[in-house]
Motif scaffolding. Sequence first.
Motif, PDB file in Angstrom:
ATOM      1  N   SER A 194      -9.861  -7.048   3.104  1.00  0.00           N
ATOM      2  CA  SER A 194      -9.829  -6.834   4.421  1.00  0.00           C
ATOM      3  C   SER A 194      -8.633  -7.798   5.029  1.00  0.00           C
ATOM      4  N   GLU A 195      -7.768  -8.213   4.114  1.00  0.00           N
ATOM      5  CA  GLU A 195      -6.537  -9.079   4.483  1.00  0.00           C
ATOM      6  C   GLU A 195      -5.530  -8.416   4.052  1.00  0.00           C
ATOM      7  N   TYR A 196      -4.834  -7.603   4.887  1.00  0.00           N
ATOM      8  CA  TYR A 196      -3.907  -6.660   4.460  1.00  0.00           C
ATOM      9  C   TYR A 196      -2.222  -7.228   4.325  1.00  0.00           C
ATOM     10  N   SER A 197      -2.080  -8.243   3.575  1.00  0.00           N
ATOM     11  CA  SER A 197      -1.034  -8.832   3.416  1.00  0.00           C
ATOM     12  C   SER A 197      -0.205  -7.708   2.347  1.00  0.00           C
ATOM     13  N   LEU A 198       1.081  -7.929   2.136  1.00  0.00           N
ATOM     14  CA  LEU A 198       1.906  -7.198   1.209  1.00  0.00           C
ATOM     15  C   LEU A 198       1.204  -7.133  -0.174  1.00  0.00           C
ATOM     16  N   GLY A 199       1.091  -8.191  -0.759  1.00  0.00           N
ATOM     17  CA  GLY A 199       0.748  -8.289  -2.062  1.00  0.00           C
ATOM     18  C   GLY A 199      -0.773  -7.653  -2.107  1.00  0.00           C
ATOM     19  N   SER A 200      -1.500  -7.873  -1.168  1.00  0.00           N
ATOM     20  CA  SER A 200      -3.047  -7.192  -1.371  1.00  0.00           C
ATOM     21  C   SER A 200      -3.149  -5.788  -1.368  1.00  0.00           C
ATOM     22  N   ARG A 201      -2.361  -5.449  -0.408  1.00  0.00           N
ATOM     23  CA  ARG A 201      -2.243  -3.799  -0.329  1.00  0.00           C
ATOM     24  C   ARG A 201      -1.778  -3.312  -1.804  1.00  0.00           C
ATOM     25  N   ILE A 202      -0.727  -3.861  -2.505  1.00  0.00           N
ATOM     26  CA  ILE A 202       0.007  -3.498  -3.631  1.00  0.00           C
ATOM     27  C   ILE A 202      -1.081  -3.574  -4.800  1.00  0.00           C
ATOM     28  N   GLU A 203      -1.536  -4.804  -4.854  1.00  0.00           N
ATOM     29  CA  GLU A 203      -2.779  -4.919  -5.703  1.00  0.00           C
ATOM     30  C   GLU A 203      -3.934  -3.984  -5.778  1.00  0.00           C
ATOM     31  N   GLU A 204      -4.411  -3.601  -4.405  1.00  0.00           N
ATOM     32  CA  GLU A 204      -5.186  -2.758  -4.203  1.00  0.00           C
ATOM     33  C   GLU A 204      -4.918  -1.285  -4.766  1.00  0.00           C
ATOM     34  N   ALA A 205      -3.627  -1.028  -4.584  1.00  0.00           N
ATOM     35  CA  ALA A 205      -3.238   0.554  -4.912  1.00  0.00           C
ATOM     36  C   ALA A 205      -2.906   0.425  -6.460  1.00  0.00           C
ATOM     37  N   PHE A 206      -2.783  -0.664  -7.062  1.00  0.00           N
ATOM     38  CA  PHE A 206      -2.427  -0.700  -8.627  1.00  0.00           C
ATOM     39  C   PHE A 206      -3.850  -0.635  -9.402  1.00  0.00           C
ATOM     40  N   LEU A 207      -5.018  -1.215  -8.658  1.00  0.00           N
ATOM     41  CA  LEU A 207      -6.049  -1.337  -9.514  1.00  0.00           C
ATOM     42  C   LEU A 207      -6.807   0.057  -9.287  1.00  0.00           C
ATOM     43  N   ASN A 208      -6.810   0.516  -7.963  1.00  0.00           N
ATOM     44  CA  ASN A 208      -7.600   1.691  -7.722  1.00  0.00           C
ATOM     45  C   ASN A 208      -6.754   2.934  -8.100  1.00  0.00           C
ATOM     46  N   THR A 209      -5.534   2.927  -8.781  1.00  0.00           N
ATOM     47  CA  THR A 209      -4.877   4.243  -9.275  1.00  0.00           C
ATOM     48  C   THR A 209      -4.419   4.094 -10.623  1.00  0.00           C
ATOM     49  N   ALA A 389       2.092   1.184  -0.468  1.00  0.00           N
ATOM     50  CA  ALA A 389       1.847   0.333  -1.528  1.00  0.00           C
ATOM     51  C   ALA A 389       1.909   0.865  -2.965  1.00  0.00           C
ATOM     52  N   TRP A 390       1.501   2.087  -3.140  1.00  0.00           N
ATOM     53  CA  TRP A 390       1.679   2.865  -4.196  1.00  0.00           C
ATOM     54  C   TRP A 390       2.891   2.941  -4.730  1.00  0.00           C
ATOM     55  N   VAL A 391       3.793   3.539  -4.016  1.00  0.00           N
ATOM     56  CA  VAL A 391       5.460   3.932  -4.083  1.00  0.00           C
ATOM     57  C   VAL A 391       6.055   2.199  -4.676  1.00  0.00           C
ATOM     58  N   VAL A 392       5.936   1.384  -3.869  1.00  0.00           N
ATOM     59  CA  VAL A 392       6.311  -0.247  -4.230  1.00  0.00           C
ATOM     60  C   VAL A 392       5.884  -0.716  -5.580  1.00  0.00           C
ATOM     61  N   ARG A 393       4.593  -0.231  -5.904  1.00  0.00           N
ATOM     62  CA  ARG A 393       4.028  -0.673  -6.951  1.00  0.00           C
ATOM     63  C   ARG A 393       4.681  -0.104  -8.020  1.00  0.00           C
ATOM     64  N   GLU A 394       4.924   1.474  -7.963  1.00  0.00           N
ATOM     65  CA  GLU A 394       5.675   2.108  -9.048  1.00  0.00           C
ATOM     66  C   GLU A 394       6.873   1.418  -9.446  1.00  0.00           C
ATOM     67  N   ILE A 395       7.692   1.069  -8.507  1.00  0.00           N
ATOM     68  CA  ILE A 395       9.198   0.624  -8.406  1.00  0.00           C
ATOM     69  C   ILE A 395       9.066  -0.544  -9.298  1.00  0.00           C
ATOM     70  N   LEU A 396       8.042  -1.573  -8.784  1.00  0.00           N
ATOM     71  CA  LEU A 396       8.183  -2.831  -9.204  1.00  0.00           C
ATOM     72  C   LEU A 396       7.825  -2.987 -10.876  1.00  0.00           C
ATOM     73  N   ALA A 397       7.087  -1.997 -11.281  1.00  0.00           N
ATOM     74  CA  ALA A 397       6.431  -1.917 -12.579  1.00  0.00           C
ATOM     75  C   ALA A 397       7.445  -2.479 -13.699  1.00  0.00           C
ATOM     76  N   LEU A 398       8.582  -1.787 -13.918  1.00  0.00           N
ATOM     77  CA  LEU A 398       9.519  -2.286 -14.947  1.00  0.00           C
ATOM     78  C   LEU A 398      10.258  -3.596 -14.652  1.00  0.00           C
ATOM     79  N   PRO A 399      10.742  -3.950 -13.352  1.00  0.00           N
ATOM     80  CA  PRO A 399      11.328  -5.146 -13.412  1.00  0.00           C
ATOM     81  C   PRO A 399      10.065  -6.428 -13.617  1.00  0.00           C
ATOM     82  N   ILE A 400       8.633  -6.256 -13.297  1.00  0.00           N
ATOM     83  CA  ILE A 400       7.824  -7.091 -13.646  1.00  0.00           C
ATOM     84  C   ILE A 400       7.593  -7.193 -15.071  1.00  0.00           C
ATOM     85  N   TRP A 401       7.471  -6.010 -15.949  1.00  0.00           N
ATOM     86  CA  TRP A 401       7.397  -6.035 -17.223  1.00  0.00           C
ATOM     87  C   TRP A 401       8.746  -6.798 -17.882  1.00  0.00           C
ATOM     88  N   LEU A 402      10.021  -6.382 -17.323  1.00  0.00           N
ATOM     89  CA  LEU A 402      11.104  -7.336 -18.054  1.00  0.00           C
ATOM     90  C   LEU A 402      11.031  -8.656 -17.805  1.00  0.00           C
TER      91      LEU A 402
END
Length: 457
Positions: A194-209, A389-402
């Motif tokens: 219910s708190e739609y900050s950027l990180g929250s939206r990305i976390e929501e998109a990641f966990l639900n997809t 948020a889904w698009v941002v999550r997909e783009i960030l996946a490799l940099p975060i892993w590295l």
Amino acid sequence: MLSDNDFGVLKLCLAWASVVWWGFIVLLGALGCITARKRYRKRAQLPRASSPASSVPGVSILRPLKGLDTNLYENLESTFTQEYPNYEIFLCVADENDQALPVVNDLIAKYPDVNAHVMIGDEAVGVNPKINNLIRSYRQAAHDIVWVLDSNVMVAPGTLANSVNALDGPADIPSRSSRRRIALVHHVPLAWSSEYSLGSRIEEAFLNTNHAKMYLAINTVAVDSCVVGKSNLYRRSDLERVDGSLKPIADSTEGGVQQGERGLVAFGRFLAEDNMIASALWHELGLRHDLSCDVARNAVGSMTLADYVWRRVRWVRVRKRMVFAATMLEPFTESVVAGILASTGLRYILDTPRWLFLTVHFLFWVSVDMDVAASLAGRTVVSGPFLAAWVVREILALPIWLLAIVGNQVEWRGKRYEVMQSGEVRRVTQGGGWAEYLFGWKSKTTSNYELLSTTDE
């Protein structure tokens, strides 16, 4: 030196390998999507909800609490309203001044007929504060079946009945001896915020997809343990036989046990105790896991982009020490890397335009992910912000892993740990610095570490 012919053969082999791998990941994603549709779009009835208390197994619900988590009142209330006739609740805080206590007391007053206990004060049995918080209630629990629920999780009223049904089997089927016994029932997280900050939206998109899709697919294939600890139900009598070494017990079917320290206390040395408990039951006892038809509604609080990044870094570093080979393969299961490799392979083999393949690839990928999210939520979830948020999550996946793969230190609940072999951890109490935390570069000043037996958690 490779000849031109050998080099051409090598390129052809790599091209085919990239295409075959892409096909495998697509099939795995499709399996997760189909599983989500079958399991969650038609909720099962409550098989034991109206049974007499004496006819169903008792369950002890353990909820570790620390502070005012998002949606805490509703999360905790969902355990008081379970449609199951025989259970008790332990609400556990380490500090008598914890802000969660007024919420706990309000709920106990609201539901006087529920057998609920407040446990104040932890016991340091390792470096994992969750285990330290739960150990006293674990020992005092009246029932063999234990359900551990994180404080940021809300569950439907029928979840306990359905979970016991999955653990013990339907009441009208007396035996399932032809298959390995179920040792643990878990639930896929469904994030909401219910708190739609950027990180929250990305976390929501990641966990639900992506997370849900792969989690369901891996558990459907069931070649190994794959469990997160938002909501886990298991037997204390099983846990008291294992120690987290993952070494099979030779006489496990005859009631054999590991030598030395066993049970919940043995898992205090791990940061990801949930995964290790599940793996121990799987490998040491030779038992298996199951999912019920319910989800664990995970309330995501306000989270910045940095919060999201470091959360993902933490768990990649933990997984790296626990399942190294699988963690190394993670980037190749992501849409961006898998798509680029496959498009390059098809360009070499069939002269297929990269833009054409990538367009089809991403449209298919996002369609599957949105369908998984809709199955879990029971409604369509496609919206502009969610897709962004889904698009941002997909783009960030490799940099975060590295970023995660080069270091071994993590921050958790305001404390720093070094993740060691097999997922065990030790507290970092002094020294190091950001270079060591980020990249594992040791400075001339050696970091001081806290041994597992230290008791100031």
